[in-house]
Design a protein around this motif. Structure first.
Motif, short mmCIF file in Angstrom:
data_model
loop_
_atom_site.label_atom_id
_atom_site.label_comp_id
_atom_site.label_asym_id
_atom_site.label_seq_id
_atom_site.Cartn_x
_atom_site.Cartn_y
_atom_site.Cartn_z
N VAL B 847 0.84 -1.20 0.00
CA VAL B 847 0.00 0.00 0.00
C VAL B 847 0.87 1.25 0.00
CG1 VAL B 847 -1.79 1.25 1.22
CG2 VAL B 847 -1.79 -1.24 1.25
N LEU B 848 1.85 1.25 0.89
CA LEU B 848 2.72 2.43 1.00
C LEU B 848 3.42 2.70 -0.32
CD1 LEU B 848 4.72 2.57 4.33
CD2 LEU B 848 3.46 4.39 3.22
N ALA B 849 3.93 1.63 -0.91
CA ALA B 849 4.70 1.80 -2.14
C ALA B 849 3.82 2.33 -3.27
CB ALA B 849 5.33 0.48 -2.55
N ARG B 850 2.50 2.06 -3.17
CA ARG B 850 1.62 2.57 -4.23
C ARG B 850 1.11 3.96 -3.88
NH1 ARG B 850 -1.58 -3.00 -4.42
NH2 ARG B 850 -0.08 -4.21 -5.63
N VAL B 851 0.74 4.16 -2.62
CA VAL B 851 0.08 5.41 -2.26
C VAL B 851 1.08 6.56 -2.14
CG1 VAL B 851 -1.22 6.60 -0.46
CG2 VAL B 851 -1.85 4.28 -1.14
N ALA B 852 2.22 6.29 -1.48
CA ALA B 852 3.14 7.39 -1.19
C ALA B 852 3.63 8.09 -2.46
CB ALA B 852 4.29 6.90 -0.34
N PRO B 853 4.09 7.36 -3.48
CA PRO B 853 4.58 8.09 -4.67
C PRO B 853 3.46 8.85 -5.39
CG PRO B 853 5.39 5.84 -4.67
CD PRO B 853 4.35 5.92 -3.61
N VAL B 924 7.07 -0.08 10.49
CA VAL B 924 7.31 0.85 9.38
C VAL B 924 8.80 0.98 9.11
CG1 VAL B 924 7.11 3.24 8.67
CG2 VAL B 924 5.17 2.11 9.75
N ALA B 925 9.58 1.02 10.17
CA ALA B 925 11.02 1.12 9.99
C ALA B 925 11.54 -0.09 9.23
CB ALA B 925 11.71 1.22 11.36
N ARG B 926 11.01 -1.27 9.56
CA ARG B 926 11.46 -2.47 8.86
C ARG B 926 11.07 -2.41 7.38
NH1 ARG B 926 9.97 -5.26 13.46
NH2 ARG B 926 8.17 -6.32 12.55
N ILE B 927 9.87 -1.91 7.13
CA ILE B 927 9.42 -1.81 5.74
C ILE B 927 10.32 -0.87 4.96
CG2 ILE B 927 7.56 -0.92 4.28
CD1 ILE B 927 5.60 -2.01 6.37
N LEU B 928 10.64 0.26 5.56
CA LEU B 928 11.50 1.23 4.87
C LEU B 928 12.87 0.62 4.61
CD1 LEU B 928 10.68 4.59 6.68
CD2 LEU B 928 9.81 3.73 4.52
N GLU B 929 13.30 -0.18 5.56
CA GLU B 929 14.58 -0.86 5.42
C GLU B 929 14.57 -1.72 4.15
OE1 GLU B 929 18.15 -0.77 6.80
OE2 GLU B 929 16.48 0.22 7.80
N ARG B 930 13.44 -2.40 3.92
CA ARG B 930 13.34 -3.32 2.80
C ARG B 930 13.19 -2.61 1.47
NH1 ARG B 930 9.40 -6.26 5.92
NH2 ARG B 930 7.70 -5.44 4.68
#
Lengths: 499, 1036, 490
Positions: B847-853, B924-930
């Motif tokens: 979701v983040l990868a789609r929504v944020a950009p 969230v930190a782990r996701i950003l890490e990935r």
């Protein structure tokens, strides 16, 4: 006819005259009020301005339509009414008075209705379009001035009074071209348009003199009484024609029209699609009885109109932005109207003017729709639009095709020629200026700076508390030499204490 | 000219071009960050770099922030907090001087400090009171100190001029260097005040416009085979303007030279060393950024203009450099100066800015610090202060103001979200207690909140579920729907609903890519005529064919109306009968609504509106052979199940299906609007998202898909029907697709849903109207609907809608977190159920990868268009002039304007997007890490990130240093209904809890809003007025 | 003047006394202003003096002398009594111009930027206007001659030490010599020689081509305020009117004046348009517009004379306003140029608007006074000499372009793209209250008199025909009388 009927007729005439006058006075009054509010620093809020504009445009439209109705009821008899004298000076046998009056006939009434209708419609359009726009106040003030000026041109009884309106139209037009005054383009183009207006205005003023000289009056009805001699008619008509070329963007002055498309879209529509651009045609129609006797002049009008129409068509087809294309289309149509006027087909010309003004206004107001129109067309067509212009490629031989295309793209090289002319004039005035400075030099027996005078005027006033501006150190690597003796000098940066 | 040089040149051009605007032709407008090439550096640094290199503005002007400070939109506490973060330490910067932080704080809070440069300083000092009396803003102790110092000089009015002279001397020594660009044109402009570009641009723009024209000109440029070669051909002979008389000769001399060689030649003439090429070329490229950017875009993406021959930036440069040289030497010659060389000069070596502006700044700083002339004259002190003042320049100040400005908003958002969550929890507990007294608890707890549970008894499925785009314009629509019909649940997903397709509409001239701009779809979906997909799959009906033929003929006829513009003969005929056009002119101008209704009636022959030719989507693929263009003809069952399952899983709709699930795509219908594409769905790359919703519904209704979904654990009852719909965000009209296929069992529920949705549209229109300056804040809902419909067809309407102007925040989480919260159409709402996610948060990552950009692209486009209308936005749309069908110019012959026009951004508060995720900071930190792409966006702070815990009422904000817990400052206000909160207000509103939509049985709970917002309404109003019209500054 | 006039009772000496009083007030004002501690106080003292003086001047204009006046004052030179009546007083010609000069001083004092206007400068302005008033209000040729010679001194002092000062001094010394000689010649020698000498002196003072070289350099070098006062008070034009109305020229001389006037108009207009610096352009514009007066006077007809007087007032007011607008803009921004792009219209819209309006008012925008003036002159000239009209029309057209160019190039056009970006102001707010008042008054008077000019046309003359009949005839009569006296003496 009983005296009662005569009385009614007279009062109807008076009503028409006053209605026509109100089309001048109402916008002028609104303009004066708005301007006054601005001067005393209490500029109107947008809502007030909107309300005033709305009321104004409604009233002028009503006035125009009522006048037309009364005129029709009266059977189309021209109404000539002199209200009085603006000012006069006399003495020692000489007398000069400036009279104010209206002449309403079928032609002017058609224009009057057209003006009121379009000003009202475009005014209503602009009220929404310019909502919240910076400078909306300026826009509406200029529109008011324009409406007043054009109405005055239309109803004026004398050429002198017509000139007043003519000037107001020119000034308001230039102000609206420069509406987006923070940018360079609008300013440059406003100056160009205004310069052309002024040149042509000079001709109108001159024609006024010729008329006064020949008929002893500039009042049109009076002048119509006594026909001019063919030579005077040709001279007078030539001057009037010259005056009308500028406003109506005919050759050789058609270059400014596309450049005038700098203001908000509705102002472009009403000025350069509808009303202002036909003012020249109106001037010719209005004065036609005075110059119609001159065949050479009529041939000239036809030729100029035809040439403009041809070049406008050719040029317009190569333009790549919608407003330039519309500008040349308008210029071409006005060219046709000139042809009709030259041929003496005045009614046809009038119908043409009305039709063209309405069509073009709508087209210009819809100009921002072009992209969506194309998309809708393509949707209806189900494929991309076919390529146009093949006709030219077929007809014109390849060798001159490139040249002709550039001729069309560069607007018949009119701008190029103008730029050369302006450059030459600038050089001439510069030479004069240099000569002038040498005169000072001779008078002061001090060497004055030749050339452009950067050195002479670079200093800026400085108060007692100020110091010289930042030292203009010589830049490394920029070696610019002064012309003339070839003595190398840095860019002059003399600072003088001038206050 | 060696091969090596040419390659080097290409690299240099590419490097110099990377900051050019990347806007596509207008018909394919996609929201994007205009400075996205700078995204590789942190936001703050990028802003300074952009300002320095491109001369663009990257923050609002100081006056705007100072007005915000006066009105309470920005609080001193925010500035304090920001200074704590970035303000530097507070050690005295020299003996006898306060610390940097103190100085800066005093400067930032002094909202009345006059600003002037150069001669303006002299004027200010001579006409104002600055040299006669102490500024009023100086606090009493400092004032006393200064008066004491003044005694030595014989009074304040003697000391102050003396102080200014000292400041002037100091400033002269410390004035910053002056920057003059590296082009000869820059130096000529600097010295002579005459711009050679004014000569070059008309010719250059005309050539570019003609070359790039996509169909405005009836007669297109013949033999287009490259910008440079056509230019050589066209200008090789014939008259030229005065400044370019030698152009034909020049062109003759370089005949046969390629564009690259020509550029190298020009560079050599100017003596630019190869190492400096890239840097130097930035200048000529950015002289006309819009046109150069378009050339660059078309070079990189030739598919944007398929009919256009190769278009290369090097061609553009070859022409540009040649013309630049001619124009510069002409101007110099005319001015009587001889230009002996065209060399590149080190920028402004030894030359300094006019020191008076700095002196003024220094003067007021000294006064604020209580320093007199004697103190400043002490050597090290004055110099230290001057250095500090110089370093704290406008862009630095604005950077800090901006952070504080964003902080205030962020605090309000997180306060509201947490306050709402707390209140909801309390209420739930209370309800449970009461319910416990009566019967079993109503909630299964997992879906949280109150959705649906109230009316139907235990676990009763809701009346309907509505899936919308995350677009912040749908926020109010969803809120009103829920307020009106509490039995409806709403969800948010990107407007393409997972269907990333190449869509071939039945009447569309070319396929559209309905997916985010960075995706290349592999599937195509066709619209086909007929009643049933299965039966009349491929054969166009006879009726369709006739339709197409008729349309074709009409279009060809109309073409002349619109493009050839009736120049001569045809025009004459039209004009002669033109009096008839008075009717449409007056009607469309004065009564757009009526004109539209008439037009609709005439189009549909009097039939009810919305009667469209029946078509179906061809979604299912029978074979796996890609077609000629490499696309698969539809989706396989597995792929469809994947898409549907993915979407439903993400938004958390996996059980309790209602009988009707409405999937609502959105778009916008406007007229007279070159930027129409910008108003469409951002997730669908600037196209209306209706087909995506429709395709999704088709997939979800297919039994084959449902069977596969059941296998994944998502059981969709057979009674449930998915209906695709399309929401026009301008006219607030809803269109339903394939509604004839709704089975009888769901008819009743569907009808009820339709009614609710229609009423929600009316209310939504009403809420939107409050923003429109010409709509008036108070009006009935029905009238609002009429009003917005008229807006969408009004030729005179520059603001058909406000588009994304209010975007500011994105909430990713369960709707229960935001349901019942008045978010003022400022929030992207993406549904995500953390309780359905795995431990590593893979769903959230998606979701983040789609929504944020997508959100950041929209947000940053608005941000930059708002802060710099001159360079990054396209200014007011009123004088726009469509050119070449690729873009707009301002009036006649200007640069191609990129970005958004003023009318869409005027009410925008430029702030970076605040993404609030319902998750834990650790996850969230782990996701950003990935995910490196996400990490870059977040770590460089082009979007701001906050989390709100799924289980506890705590929020964290990702500061520069890491996640910090949010401290609640205020409670969230409560109001009976949305309308009570917004009615009569034009400005941005605080977020509030809306109690309607759950409390029809408790009418007594309606409350007046306890407080509106901390800032005064007048101030806000003044802000808007101010933003439109520069204030008249008072003289001090 | 009807018998209901409240002043009628005060007596016939009131007019001359008021004339004298206005002059003395201004002279005293100069003294007070020079001693002021700061520009502020100097300004207010100057304004106070100007107001007083203006009241007296208006009174003087209303109580213009009823006795016939010799244009050259030659009768007074021989008169035994040097009483107030014989020394001071206004007539039909000077009545509109006398208060106009005081008003110019007042408005310049009001609007002058604090930054440039030192008390000394204001004092010199007061002195210069007092001397100009003497030229207009005095009847005694000796007084006129002295004041004429002296009136350029304050301006010369302003120019001291700057390039162009010498040209200024040379021109004005020569001009003073011619005028003094002319006035003397009128007394002792033939009127024809006197007329020629006076006209020559006046033409130099008016900056008529080819004696114009000092004008642009004065505008360029001197404080704009004193340049404006010196050149726009148009004392020279007034004296010319005096001379020509008193003794109309022969046809060849008319032809010569026409030629000079037309040349000046065209030459000034052409050069003004080509200037890159605004001050020089303003100087040439002044040169060009001054020639309207010359053309109006050249034919010696009453309508032309009316137009000329109106042109002195209207062009004087409008151009002073334009110059002041540019001066206060210079105070805000430094040197102004016309060849580049301008700025600041958003920050100073009222200033830009004032510049535009006053500029257009200079060139005869319909509805302003200059339109009426130009219309009258135009008609007066054209009846007899159409080619002059062509030159005049052309020059006015060019000047119109120039003023629009000035307004737009200074204030507008500096930004590529939109204007909403956060551009830092150069500083300088919009019109201050006193500037607003100054420009407002100028604009209001130009429009009021432009819309209803008849009142101004009749100032000092109940019957417009009187201007010529009265002054001219009486001049002839008195000259005859004077000759008789001379004969008698011998």
């Amino acid at each position: 006819m009983t005296s009662e009927l005569i009385g009614v007729a007279v009062s109807v005439d008076l009503a028409i005259a006053w209605l026509a006058t109100s089309m001048v006075l109402l916008p002028l009054g609104a303009f004066a009020l708005a301007g006054l509010a601005e001067i005393v620093g209490a500029g109107w809020r947008d809502e007030v301005l909107a309300a005033v504009s709305r009321a104004l445009f409604t009233l002028t439209t009503i006035a125009g339509l009522t006048a037309a109705a009364l005129f029709g009821l009266e059977g189309g008899r021209p109404v000539h009414h002199v209200f009085g004298r603006w000012f006069s000076a006399d003495g020692a046998g000489a007398h000069q008075a400036y009279e104010v009056g209206v002449l309403v006939d079928a032609t002017s009434l058609t224009y009057l209705v057209l003006t009121s209708l379009l000003a009202g419609t475009v005014g209503a359009f602009s009220l929404r379009y310019l909502e919240g726009e910076e400078g909306a106040g300026r826009f509406f003030r200029a529109m008011m001035l324009f409406t007043a000026g054009l109405s005055l041109v239309v109803v004026a009884e004398s050429l002198g009074l017509l000139f007043v309106g003519w000037e107001l139209v020119g000034v308001s037009s230039a102000l609206l071209i420069a509406f987006y005054r923070h940018r360079e383009g609008p300013v440059r183009h406003a100056l160009l348009a205004f310069a052309i207006y002024r040149i042509c205005d000079a001709a109108l003023l001159a024609s006024l003199v010729v008329l006064h000289h020949a008929s002893g009056t500039t009042s049109l009805p009076a002048a119509f009484e006594a026909p001019l001699s063919p030579t005077v008619a040709a001279l007078f008509g030539g001057l009037v024609l010259f005056a009308s070329l500028g406003k109506s963007a005919q050759l050789p002055f058609s270059g400014w029209l596309p450049r005038a498309m700098e203001g908000p879209t509705p102002s472009s529509a009403i000025f350069y699609g509808a009303l202002s651009v036909h003012a020249g045609a109106y001037l010719l129609l209005r004065t036609a009885p005075l110059w119609e006797g001159s065949t050479p002049l009529r041939v000239t009008i036809v030729m100029i109109g035809a040439l403009t129409a041809l070049l406008g068509t050719l040029t317009g087809r190569a333009q790549t932005d919608v407003k330039s294309g519309l500008a040349y289309a308008a210029s071409a149509q006005v060219g046709l109207i000139f042809v009709e006027i030259g041929l003496g087909l005045h009614t046809l010309a009038l119908v043409h003017v009305v039709g063209h003004a309405l069509v073009r206004t709508l087209e210009l107001l819809r100009a921002p729709s072009l992209l969506q129109d194309v998309q809708r067309l393509e949707a209806e067509l189900g494929r991309a639009l076919p390529r146009a212009g093949a006709r030219y490629e077929r007809v014109v031989p390849r060798r001159i095709r490139t040249w002709l295309y550039r001729f069309a793209l560069e607007r018949a090289f009119l701008d190029t020629l103008a730029s050369r002319l302006i450059a030459a004039l600038r050089r001439a005035t510069r030479a004069l200026d240099a000569f002038d400075r040498r005169v000072v030099g001779a008078a002061t027996s001090r060497a004055s700076t030749p050339g452009r005078g950067v050195g002479a005027s670079a200093g800026v006033a400085h108060g007692s508390t100020s110091e010289p501006p930042p030292a203009a150190t010589k830049r490394e690597g920029v070696t610019m030499k002064r012309g003339g003796e070839g003595a190398e000098a840095d860019w002059p940066e003399t600072v003088e204490g001038r206050r | 000219m060696t091969q090596h040089d040419t390659e080097r040149l290409e690299r240099a051009i590419e490097q110099a071009a990377h900051l050019l605007p990347t806007q596509a032709p207008l018909a394919r407008f996609v929201h994007h960050n205009p400075l996205h090439t700078l995204e590789s550096s942190p936001f703050d640094e990028a802003m300074v770099e952009a300002a320095a290199r491109l001369g663009v503005e990257t923050y609002l002007d100081e006056g705007s922030y100072q007005r915000a400070l006066r009105s309470g939109r920005l609080l001193p506490a925010d500035i304090d907090a920001t200074l704590d973060d970035v303000g530097g330490d507070d050690r005295p910067i020299a003996a006898g001087l306060p610390g940097r932080r103190t100085l800066r704080r005093a400067r930032l809070l002094d909202v009345d400090v006059p600003e002037a440069r150069g001669e303006g300083v002299e004027w200010l000092l001579s006409e104002g009171d600055a040299l006669r009396a102490l500024p009023r803003s100086i606090p009493a102790p400092t004032r006393g100190q200064l008066e004491a110092r003044a005694r030595r000089f014989g009074g304040v009015d003697t000391m102050l001029p003396r102080l200014f002279e000292v400041c002037r001397a100091l400033a002269s020594a410390h004035a910053p260097p002056r920057h003059v660009g590296g082009r000869l044109r820059d130096r000529i402009l600097d010295r002579l005040g005459v711009d050679p570009d004014a000569l070059v641009h008309p010719m250059l723009i005309r050539h570019l416009a003609a070359y790039l024209d996509q169909g405005v000109a009836y007669w297109p440029m013949p033999d287009r085979d490259g910008l440079w070669s056509t230019f050589q051909r066209l200008h090789g002979a014939g008259p030229q303007p005065a400044w370019a008389v030698s152009l034909p000769d020049e062109l003759h001399a370089v005949r046969g030279r390629s564009a690259g060689e020509q550029v190298l030649h020009e560079l050599a003439l100017r003596g630019i060393p190869p190492g400096a090429w890239a840097d130097w070329l930035t200048g000529p490229l950015h002289a006309l950024p819009g046109w150069a950017g378009m050339v660059h875009q078309l070079e990189r993406h030739p598919e944007l203009a398929p009919e256009l021959p190769p278009t290369r930036l090097v061609d553009y440069l070859a022409i540009r450099l040649l013309l630049d040289r001619l124009a510069a030497s002409y101007v110099a010659r005319e001015a009587g100066v001889h230009v002996s060389s065209y060399d590149a000069t080190p920028r402004g070596a030894g030359d300094r800015e006019d020191p008076r502006g700095l002196a003024l700044e220094l003067y007021f700083t000294a006064l604020r610090s209580g320093l007199g002339p004697a103190e400043l004259e002490r050597d090290e002190l004055g110099a230290a202060l001057a250095r500090e003042v110089r370093a704290f320049d406008s862009i630095t100040r604005r950077g800090i103001y901006h952070l504080a400005y964003e902080r205030r908003f962020r605090v309000r958002v997180l306060d509201a979200l947490l306050g709402h969550a707390r209140a909801e929890r309390a209420e739930r507990a209370e309800n449970t207690e009461r319910a416990d007294g009566r019967s079993a608890p109503r909630h299964d707890g997992r879906h949280g909140g109150r959705q649906g549970g109230r009316q139907g008894g235990r676990d009763a499925p809701p009346l309907a579920q509505v899936l919308c785009c995350i677009d912040e314009r749908e926020e109010s629509f969803r809120r009103h729907l829920e307020e009106l019909e509490p039995r409806v649940e709403t969800f948010g997903y990107l407007g393409h609903f997972g269907v990333l397709m190449r869509y071939e509409g039945l009447t569309a001239p070319r396929a559209e890519l309905l997916c985010p701009p960075d995706v290349t779809p592999r599937h195509r979906v066709r619209e086909v005529p007929g009643r049933s997909t299965r039966e009349e799959r491929d054969e166009p009906t006879a009726r369709g064919e006739t339709r197409a033929r008729v349309a074709s003929a009409r279009a060809v006829a109309k073409r002349h109306r619109h493009l050839a513009r009736q120049t001569l003969v045809r025009g004459g005929l039209v004009a002669l009968t033109g009096a008839a056009s008075a009717v449409p002119l007056v009607l469309r101008t004065l009564f757009p609504g009526v004109a539209d209704r008439l037009a609709r009636v005439s189009r549909t022959g009097g039939a009810a509106s919305g009667a469209q030719a029946p078509t179906r989507l061809h979604v299912h693929r029978e074979h796996d052979e890609p077609d000629a263009s490499g696309h698969l003809d539809g989706y396989s069952w597995d792929e469809q199940a994947e898409i549907v399952g993915d979407v439903l899983g993400t938004i958390g709709l996996v059980s309790r299906f209602a009988n009707v699930v409405c999937v609502v795509g959105h778009g916008s219908s406007t007229v007279n609007n070159p930027h129409a594409a910008a108003y469409q769905c951002g997730a669908c790359a600037g196209a209306p998202g209706g087909p995506n919703a429709r395709a999704f519904a088709v997939m979800a209704n297919a039994p084959e898909v449902r069977a596969r979904l059941a296998a994944r654990g998502i059981e969709i009852p057979s009674a449930t029907v998915f209906v695709g719909a399309y929401h026009d965000t301008t006219s607030d009209e809803l269109t339903y697709f394939d509604d004839d296929l709704v089975p009888a069992s769901a008819r009743e529920a569907f009808a009820a849903t339709r009614r609710a949705l229609a009423r929600a549209c009316a209310r939504n229109a009403h809420e939107r109207c409050r923003r429109f300056p010409d709509a008036g804040p108070r009006r009935a809902a029905r009238a609002s609907l009429r009003h917005v419909r008229a807006r969408s067809v009004d030729l005179a309407q520059p603001r058909p809608e406000y588009n994304h102007a209010t975007n500011a925040v994105a909430v990713i989480g369960r709707r229960s977190r935001t349901r019942g919260l008045f978010l003022d159409r400022r929030a992207f709402l993406a549904s995500y159920d953390p309780s359905l996610d795995d431990a590593e948060g893979h769903v959230l990552e998606r979701v983040l990868a789609r929504v944020a950009p997508v959100g950041a692209g929209i947000n940053l486009e608005y941000y930059f268009s708002r802060v710099d209308q001159a360079r990054l936005g396209c200014g007011t749309k009123l004088p726009h002039n469509i050119t070449g069908l690729i873009g707009v110019m301002d009036g006649h012959g200007s640069d191609l304007r990129t970005g958004l026009h003023w009318q869409t951004v005027e009410i925008h508060e430029p702030m970076r997007l605040l993404v609030v995720v319902e998750s834990t900071p650790e996850l969230v930190a782990r996701i950003l890490e990935r995910n490196p792409r996400l990490r870059a966006l977040v770590e460089h702070r082009w979007v701001l990130l906050a989390t709100i815990d799924p289980d506890r009422d705590v929020a964290h904000f990702l500061e520069r240093t890491g996640f910090c817990e949010h401290v609640v400052e205020a409670t969230v206000p409560e109001v009976g209904g949305s309308r009570a909160w917004y009615e009569g207000h034009e400005e941005h509103l605080a977020f509030a809890r809306v109690t309607a939509g759950r409390a029809e049985e408790e009418p007594g709970r309606f409350r007046e809003p306890p407080y509106r917002t901390a800032r005064s309404e007048r101030g806000e109003e003044a802000d808007r007025k101010d933003a439109r019209q520069p204030r008249r500054e008072a003289v001090r | 003047m009807s018998s209901t006039d409240p002043w009628i009772a005060i007596g016939p000496a009131l007019g001359p006394a008021a004339t004298f009083g206005a002059i003395v007030t201004l002279a005293l004002t100069a003294g007070v202003v020079a001693r002021a501690a700061s520009t502020r106080s100097a300004r207010w003292w100057g304004l106070l003096g100007a107001m007083l003086s203006l009241l007296l001047a208006i009174l003087a204009a209303r109580r213009r002398s009823t006795s016939s006046v010799d244009a050259l004052g030659a009768d007074a030179l021989g008169a035994d009594a040097l009483g107030m009546d014989a020394l001071w007083g206004l007539d039909a010609l000077s009545a509109p111009i006398f208060p106009f000069v005081v008003a110019l001083f007042a408005v310049i004092t009001l609007a002058a930027p604090t930054r440039f206007a030192s008390p000394t400068l204001l004092a010199r302005l007061a002195l210069a206007s007092a001397l100009a008033l003497v030229v207009i209000g005095a009847r005694h040729p000796l007084l006129v001659a002295l004041a004429w010679a002296g009136s350029s001194v304050p301006t010369a002092i302003e120019l001291r030490g700057r390039p162009g000062a010498r040209a200024f001094v040379v021109h004005h010394v020569v001009s003073a010599l011619f005028v003094v000689a002319g006035l003397f010649a009128a007394h002792v020698a033939s009127p024809r020689l006197a007329g020629a000498l006076l006209v020559l002196g006046v033409l130099i003072r008016e900056g008529v081509v080819p004696f114009h070289a000092w004008v642009p350099s004065l505008y360029e070098r001197a404080p704009l305020g004193s340049a404006l006062l010196f050149s726009r008070a148009q004392v020279g034009a007034y004296l010319l009117a005096r001379v020509l109305v008193a003794s109309p020229l022969g046809s060849s001389a008319t032809w010569g004046l026409d030629l000079l006037g037309a040349m000046t108009m065209l030459y000034g207009a052409a050069l003004a348009l080509g200037q890159p610096g605004v001050r020089r352009a303003l100087g040439y514009l002044a040169t060009s517009q001054t020639a309207i007066v010359l053309l109006g006077l050249a034919d010696g007809g009453p309508i032309g004379a009316r137009g000329a007087v109106l042109a002195i007032v209207s062009v004087g007011l409008a151009q002073t306003g334009l110059g002041l607008a540019l001066w206060v803009t210079e105070a805000r921004r430094g040197e102004l140029r016309l060849d580049g792009a301008g700025e600041g219209v958003a920050a100073t819209p009222a200033l830009a608007g004032a510049t535009l309006f006053l500029g257009l008012a200079c060139v005869g925008l319909p509805g302003t006074l200059a339109f009426v003036a130009e219309e009258l002159v135009f008609h007066a000239t054209l009846e007899a000499r159409p080619w002059i009209g062509v030159a005049m029309v052309t020059a006015t057209a060019i000047n119109g372009v120039l003023v629009l160019r000035i307004a737009l190039r200074i204030f507008a056009g500096g930004v590529i793209g939109g204007a909403f970006g956060a551009r830092r102001p150069r500083g300088g707010a919009d019109l201050l209250a006193r500037e607003r008042v100054a420009f407002g008054l100028l604009g209001a008077s130009l429009v009021t008199f432009g819309v209803a000019p008849q009142r101004l046309l009749s100032v000092g003359a109940e019957d417009p025909a009187e201007i010529r009949a009265d002054v001219h005839v009486s001049a002839d009569m008195s000259r005859d009388a004077h000759r008789r006296e001379i004969h008698d003496d011998r």
